[in-house]
Design an enzyme around this catalytic site. Sequence first.
Site, PDB file in Angstrom:
ATOM      1  N   PRO A  18       0.799  -1.233   0.000  1.00  0.00           N
ATOM      2  CA  PRO A  18       0.000   0.000   0.000  1.00  0.00           C
ATOM      3  C   PRO A  18       0.829   1.278   0.000  1.00  0.00           C
ATOM      4  CG  PRO A  18      -0.989  -1.601   1.461  1.00  0.00           C
ATOM      5  CD  PRO A  18       0.332  -2.180   1.048  1.00  0.00           C
ATOM      6  N   TYR A  19       1.986   1.267   0.645  1.00  0.00           N
ATOM      7  CA  TYR A  19       2.845   2.457   0.626  1.00  0.00           C
ATOM      8  C   TYR A  19       3.233   2.806  -0.809  1.00  0.00           C
ATOM      9  CZ  TYR A  19       7.090   5.280   1.116  1.00  0.00           C
ATOM     10  OH  TYR A  19       8.051   6.261   0.992  1.00  0.00           O
ATOM     11  N   GLY A  20       3.754   1.831  -1.549  1.00  0.00           N
ATOM     12  CA  GLY A  20       4.140   2.073  -2.937  1.00  0.00           C
ATOM     13  C   GLY A  20       2.952   2.421  -3.816  1.00  0.00           C
TER      14      GLY A  20
END
Length: 378
Positions: free
Chosen positions: A184-186
């Site tokens: 989710p960060y990327g």
Amino acid sequence: MLSLPAAGLVSSNCSLDGGFVPCPSNVFSEHEEGVIHVLVTGGAGYIGSHAALRLLKESYRVTIVDNLSRGNMGAVKVLQKLFPEPGQLQFVYADLGDLKAVNKIFSENAFDAVMHFAAVAYVGESTVDPLKYYHNITSNTLVILESMAAHDVRTLIYSSTCATYGEPEKMPITEETPQVPINPYGKAKKMAEDIILDYSKNSDMAVMILRYFNVIGSDPEGRLGEAPRPELREHGRISGACFDAARGVIPGLKVKGTDYKTHDGTCIRDYIDVTDLVDAHVKALKKAKPGEVGIYNVGTGRGRSVKEFVEACKKATGVEIKVDYLARRPGDYAEVFSDPTKIRHELNWTAQFTDLQESLQIAWRWQKAHRDGYAAAS
């Protein structure tokens, strides 16, 4: 207990006692010939504070906006003491998710450019709490863009990440490598990039997107460092965990994943010193041109394994750190390192602080001198 101004209230460096007293004449609200006023979002954080320091040293006017959820007011106070003259630095306590507050900040200040650092930034945490990441990274970037558009601010330097590439089939990673993020960060960062790029197509905005690799180090003169919240240590950078283990804050270092298809089974990363990273931002700001977009990888071009990193950390600290090897962390990838050719050719930027042990020694000196982070300064 930390005392904060109300959201949106400016804390300037005009106060003699370091309190939250506005300048009698707010030079921040007017454009001044020969002076570039940069909004640094997340400027109380690790990377943002180092960037603010570099900008101030080069005589830029700086406004820091931060909600201090991850940043440290102590870092801002260090900057205020270093640059006490009126019109150099101001701090605004606000949340970028608050559109009304952000619009107020833009309406009350004459910004020439935005360096957008503010973001939650832990891969592991993003897999546990993905909604936080989409709100904090993607939605907040949209708020910044909307405010920039409404107030005719036309230069954006965006803090992105190599996590947008996911786990590419080929190394090293170039700017043309397909972006297929796996956590989710990327994904949140890539969505933010897409929003910026879509908006830029029909505007004359100058855009620079910098995709970082793994950031380490601290200010060589010992003024700033990395001080993550204690409760976030398990999600944080490996350098912070190494230092915590060396100081005895935690019993040892946990290395997650030893069965990757690498030469020693641990992940391989490209470690970029924060001093080099902020140098790339300043060069990007100077080269930004209306109606043009620049996208650059910011790394050394060399990959180091986690085991190699741990050995360098042991030598840098002089401590025989206990290491426990555990199962993989969700969302991680085996090998990531950059091809920095494009940024070298177009921005004349090359990493200078490439000795891993030396970067860790510099950061370790700050850690030893600030055992409680910025607590004493806050």
